[in-house]
Design a protein around this motif. Structure first.
Motif, PDB file in Angstrom:
ATOM      1  N   SER A   9     -48.623 -37.838  14.146  1.00  0.00           N
ATOM      2  CA  SER A   9     -49.107 -37.851  15.525  1.00  0.00           C
ATOM      3  C   SER A   9     -49.302 -36.437  16.050  1.00  0.00           C
ATOM      4  O   SER A   9     -50.303 -36.134  16.722  1.00  0.00           O
ATOM      5  CB  SER A   9     -48.127 -38.620  16.413  1.00  0.00           C
ATOM      6  OG  SER A   9     -47.990 -39.964  15.975  1.00  0.00           O
ATOM      7  N   GLN A  10     -48.362 -35.540  15.747  1.00  0.00           N
ATOM      8  CA  GLN A  10     -48.471 -34.161  16.212  1.00  0.00           C
ATOM      9  C   GLN A  10     -49.640 -33.443  15.531  1.00  0.00           C
ATOM     10  O   GLN A  10     -50.391 -32.706  16.181  1.00  0.00           O
ATOM     11  CB  GLN A  10     -47.158 -33.420  15.954  1.00  0.00           C
ATOM     12  CG  GLN A  10     -45.992 -33.956  16.766  1.00  0.00           C
ATOM     13  CD  GLN A  10     -44.657 -33.401  16.315  1.00  0.00           C
ATOM     14  OE1 GLN A  10     -44.581 -32.617  15.371  1.00  0.00           O
ATOM     15  NE2 GLN A  10     -43.586 -33.801  16.987  1.00  0.00           N
ATOM     16  N   ALA A  11     -49.799 -33.669  14.226  1.00  0.00           N
ATOM     17  CA  ALA A  11     -50.907 -33.038  13.504  1.00  0.00           C
ATOM     18  C   ALA A  11     -52.247 -33.593  13.972  1.00  0.00           C
ATOM     19  O   ALA A  11     -53.241 -32.861  14.012  1.00  0.00           O
ATOM     20  CB  ALA A  11     -50.740 -33.243  12.002  1.00  0.00           C
ATOM     21  N   MET A  12     -52.282 -34.863  14.328  1.00  0.00           N
ATOM     22  CA  MET A  12     -53.521 -35.460  14.829  1.00  0.00           C
ATOM     23  C   MET A  12     -53.952 -34.801  16.127  1.00  0.00           C
ATOM     24  O   MET A  12     -55.135 -34.523  16.347  1.00  0.00           O
ATOM     25  CB  MET A  12     -53.314 -36.965  15.040  1.00  0.00           C
ATOM     26  CG  MET A  12     -54.572 -37.725  15.397  1.00  0.00           C
ATOM     27  SD  MET A  12     -55.651 -37.936  13.968  1.00  0.00           S
ATOM     28  CE  MET A  12     -56.989 -38.873  14.705  1.00  0.00           C
ATOM     29  N   GLY A  13     -52.991 -34.515  16.998  1.00  0.00           N
ATOM     30  CA  GLY A  13     -53.316 -33.866  18.258  1.00  0.00           C
ATOM     31  C   GLY A  13     -53.793 -32.437  18.090  1.00  0.00           C
ATOM     32  O   GLY A  13     -54.559 -31.933  18.919  1.00  0.00           O
ATOM     33  N   ARG A  14     -53.330 -31.765  17.029  1.00  0.00           N
ATOM     34  CA  ARG A  14     -53.733 -30.372  16.798  1.00  0.00           C
ATOM     35  C   ARG A  14     -54.933 -30.254  15.866  1.00  0.00           C
ATOM     36  O   ARG A  14     -55.395 -29.148  15.597  1.00  0.00           O
ATOM     37  CB  ARG A  14     -52.563 -29.583  16.203  1.00  0.00           C
ATOM     38  CG  ARG A  14     -51.338 -29.498  17.091  1.00  0.00           C
ATOM     39  CD  ARG A  14     -50.376 -28.453  16.566  1.00  0.00           C
ATOM     40  NE  ARG A  14     -49.953 -28.727  15.215  1.00  0.00           N
ATOM     41  CZ  ARG A  14     -48.813 -29.348  14.877  1.00  0.00           C
ATOM     42  NH1 ARG A  14     -48.000 -29.779  15.852  1.00  0.00           N
ATOM     43  NH2 ARG A  14     -48.482 -29.556  13.625  1.00  0.00           N
ATOM     44  N   GLY A  15     -55.420 -31.366  15.324  1.00  0.00           N
ATOM     45  CA  GLY A  15     -56.563 -31.315  14.414  1.00  0.00           C
ATOM     46  C   GLY A  15     -56.210 -30.804  13.028  1.00  0.00           C
ATOM     47  O   GLY A  15     -57.044 -30.150  12.391  1.00  0.00           O
ATOM     48  N   MET A  40     -55.084 -32.833  10.404  1.00  0.00           N
ATOM     49  CA  MET A  40     -54.904 -33.967   9.512  1.00  0.00           C
ATOM     50  C   MET A  40     -55.387 -33.659   8.099  1.00  0.00           C
ATOM     51  O   MET A  40     -54.848 -34.186   7.121  1.00  0.00           O
ATOM     52  CB  MET A  40     -55.642 -35.183  10.067  1.00  0.00           C
ATOM     53  CG  MET A  40     -55.049 -35.711  11.355  1.00  0.00           C
ATOM     54  SD  MET A  40     -53.343 -36.290  11.155  1.00  0.00           S
ATOM     55  CE  MET A  40     -53.620 -37.890  10.428  1.00  0.00           C
ATOM     56  N   ALA A  41     -56.410 -32.825   7.957  1.00  0.00           N
ATOM     57  CA  ALA A  41     -56.886 -32.486   6.614  1.00  0.00           C
ATOM     58  C   ALA A  41     -55.800 -31.772   5.820  1.00  0.00           C
ATOM     59  O   ALA A  41     -55.591 -32.057   4.632  1.00  0.00           O
ATOM     60  CB  ALA A  41     -58.139 -31.623   6.710  1.00  0.00           C
ATOM     61  N   MET A  42     -55.086 -30.863   6.459  1.00  0.00           N
ATOM     62  CA  MET A  42     -54.010 -30.155   5.760  1.00  0.00           C
ATOM     63  C   MET A  42     -52.842 -31.082   5.463  1.00  0.00           C
ATOM     64  O   MET A  42     -52.212 -30.986   4.404  1.00  0.00           O
ATOM     65  CB  MET A  42     -53.552 -28.966   6.600  1.00  0.00           C
ATOM     66  CG  MET A  42     -52.447 -28.147   5.954  1.00  0.00           C
ATOM     67  SD  MET A  42     -52.883 -27.499   4.311  1.00  0.00           S
ATOM     68  CE  MET A  42     -54.199 -26.359   4.748  1.00  0.00           C
ATOM     69  N   VAL A  43     -52.535 -32.004   6.374  1.00  0.00           N
ATOM     70  CA  VAL A  43     -51.454 -32.963   6.116  1.00  0.00           C
ATOM     71  C   VAL A  43     -51.813 -33.846   4.925  1.00  0.00           C
ATOM     72  O   VAL A  43     -50.970 -34.121   4.064  1.00  0.00           O
ATOM     73  CB  VAL A  43     -51.179 -33.809   7.368  1.00  0.00           C
ATOM     74  CG1 VAL A  43     -50.163 -34.907   7.068  1.00  0.00           C
ATOM     75  CG2 VAL A  43     -50.658 -32.935   8.498  1.00  0.00           C
ATOM     76  N   VAL A  92     -55.782 -41.204   6.114  1.00  0.00           N
ATOM     77  CA  VAL A  92     -57.156 -41.710   6.011  1.00  0.00           C
ATOM     78  C   VAL A  92     -57.432 -42.736   7.109  1.00  0.00           C
ATOM     79  O   VAL A  92     -58.500 -42.734   7.735  1.00  0.00           O
ATOM     80  CB  VAL A  92     -57.387 -42.318   4.614  1.00  0.00           C
ATOM     81  CG1 VAL A  92     -58.778 -42.929   4.520  1.00  0.00           C
ATOM     82  CG2 VAL A  92     -57.202 -41.265   3.539  1.00  0.00           C
ATOM     83  N   ARG A  93     -56.464 -43.605   7.360  1.00  0.00           N
ATOM     84  CA  ARG A  93     -56.672 -44.647   8.373  1.00  0.00           C
ATOM     85  C   ARG A  93     -56.841 -44.045   9.763  1.00  0.00           C
ATOM     86  O   ARG A  93     -57.748 -44.429  10.518  1.00  0.00           O
ATOM     87  CB  ARG A  93     -55.488 -45.615   8.375  1.00  0.00           C
ATOM     88  CG  ARG A  93     -55.685 -46.836   9.278  1.00  0.00           C
ATOM     89  CD  ARG A  93     -54.391 -47.605   9.442  1.00  0.00           C
ATOM     90  NE  ARG A  93     -53.422 -46.858  10.222  1.00  0.00           N
ATOM     91  CZ  ARG A  93     -53.429 -46.794  11.553  1.00  0.00           C
ATOM     92  NH1 ARG A  93     -54.368 -47.426  12.250  1.00  0.00           N
ATOM     93  NH2 ARG A  93     -52.506 -46.115  12.205  1.00  0.00           N
ATOM     94  N   ARG A  94     -56.004 -43.088  10.095  1.00  0.00           N
ATOM     95  CA  ARG A  94     -56.084 -42.520  11.448  1.00  0.00           C
ATOM     96  C   ARG A  94     -57.363 -41.708  11.645  1.00  0.00           C
ATOM     97  O   ARG A  94     -57.959 -41.742  12.727  1.00  0.00           O
ATOM     98  CB  ARG A  94     -54.857 -41.640  11.713  1.00  0.00           C
ATOM     99  CG  ARG A  94     -53.545 -42.401  11.737  1.00  0.00           C
ATOM    100  CD  ARG A  94     -52.431 -41.584  12.327  1.00  0.00           C
ATOM    101  NE  ARG A  94     -51.158 -42.290  12.276  1.00  0.00           N
ATOM    102  CZ  ARG A  94     -50.071 -41.940  12.977  1.00  0.00           C
ATOM    103  NH1 ARG A  94     -50.129 -40.885  13.768  1.00  0.00           N
ATOM    104  NH2 ARG A  94     -48.955 -42.628  12.872  1.00  0.00           N
ATOM    105  N   VAL A  95     -57.756 -40.989  10.623  1.00  0.00           N
ATOM    106  CA  VAL A  95     -58.973 -40.181  10.756  1.00  0.00           C
ATOM    107  C   VAL A  95     -60.199 -41.071  10.887  1.00  0.00           C
ATOM    108  O   VAL A  95     -61.083 -40.826  11.719  1.00  0.00           O
ATOM    109  CB  VAL A  95     -59.103 -39.218   9.559  1.00  0.00           C
ATOM    110  CG1 VAL A  95     -60.458 -38.531   9.566  1.00  0.00           C
ATOM    111  CG2 VAL A  95     -57.995 -38.176   9.598  1.00  0.00           C
ATOM    112  N   THR A  96     -60.275 -42.124  10.064  1.00  0.00           N
ATOM    113  CA  THR A  96     -61.453 -43.000  10.099  1.00  0.00           C
ATOM    114  C   THR A  96     -61.513 -43.840  11.367  1.00  0.00           C
ATOM    115  O   THR A  96     -62.605 -44.160  11.844  1.00  0.00           O
ATOM    116  CB  THR A  96     -61.457 -43.923   8.878  1.00  0.00           C
ATOM    117  OG1 THR A  96     -60.194 -44.622   8.808  1.00  0.00           O
ATOM    118  CG2 THR A  96     -61.651 -43.130   7.602  1.00  0.00           C
TER     119      THR A  96
END
Length: 251
Positions: A167-173, A175-178, A203-207
């Motif tokens: 969730s924290q990485a999603m907010g900071r953009g 997700m590719a590194m995670v 993959v699910r959250r990004v898509t």
């Protein structure tokens, strides 16, 4: 049933499969690669005697019923690999045992996308990276994400900790590194259920988040368009007013 693709290391469902030379071959729905399982080498079932009905005053006779043994297939080819089925409830190994750098791809893997390296190949067939041009500093996580990942390794078996980091990485953009960090973990422990779940969750959250960003113009863009339109209308009104005044003076 799910299995792990030997080409892209993704946990996918079995959707397309065929039988080739008495061996099961399945196609990965993500990358299209085929994975083949070696044919079973278990011996055929032996014939079992079936008791015949006992006659009057006679002893029972055993009649052998012939059983057709399955035809033996050709020897497995060197490129045939056994399917590796991964269960979601499989116990995850402690990621701190290896003692390796969690931010570096293990040997034999592409340092950028973590795909398996091919022998005598100077570039990655998955991402196109030329290995000689790789710069490690350009593919390191931020200091904040690196600290959060080290804390996650201490509580690896707690899925809530994974969910908070995602969730924290999603907010900071980030997700590719995670996703890259989860792939490096899977390169070291392919059967790690937490890493498999984390990678699939990335993959699910990004898509699912991508369509939301393109569902319509943003409020900021809408305000800018409205301001431009109002300005254009005002300019046109002033020009028409000046023309009208000139026509009145000329009359």
């Amino acid at each position: 049933m799910k299995y792990q693709c030997e080409s892209c290391d993704r946990l996918v469902k079995v959707e397309t499969y065929v039988l080739e030379d008495h061996a099961l071959a399945v196609a990965c729905p993500a990358c299209g690669a085929w994975t083949r399982a070696a044919p079973s080498l278990s011996p055929p079932a032996s014939a079992r005697p079936a008791p015949a009905p006992a006659g009057d005053g006679g002893e029972g006779l055993a009649v052998a019923v012939p059983v057709k043994a399955p035809a033996e297939g050709p020897p497995s080819r060197p490129s045939v690999t056994a399917l590796r089925v991964v269960r979601q409830d499989a116990p995850a190994a402690d990621p701190r045992v290896s003692g390796e750098d969690p931010f570096q791809a293990p040997p034999g893997r592409c340092p950028k996308c973590v795909a398996p390296m091919r022998e005598d190949a100077g570039s990655c067939s998955a991402c196109g990276l030329v290995y000689a041009n790789f710069i490690p500093d350009e593919h390191q996580p931020s200091e904040l994400l690196a600290g959060e990942w080290r804390e996650l390794l201490e509580a690896w078996h707690d899925w809530d900790a994974h969910d908070r980091l995602l969730s924290q990485a999603m907010g900071r953009g980030e997700m590719a590194m995670v996703g890259r960090l989860y792939r490096m973990r899977l390169a070291r422990a392919p059967n790690d259920a937490q890493a498999l779940r984390g990678r699939d969750e990335v993959v699910r959250r990004v898509t699912t988040a991508t369509p939301l960003t393109s569902d319509g113009p943003s409020p900021v863009l809408g305000r800018k368009v409205k301001t431009v339109v109002m300005g254009a209308v005002l300019v046109v009104s002033l020009v028409l007013l000046l023309v009208l005044v000139q026509m009145i003076r000329a009359a």
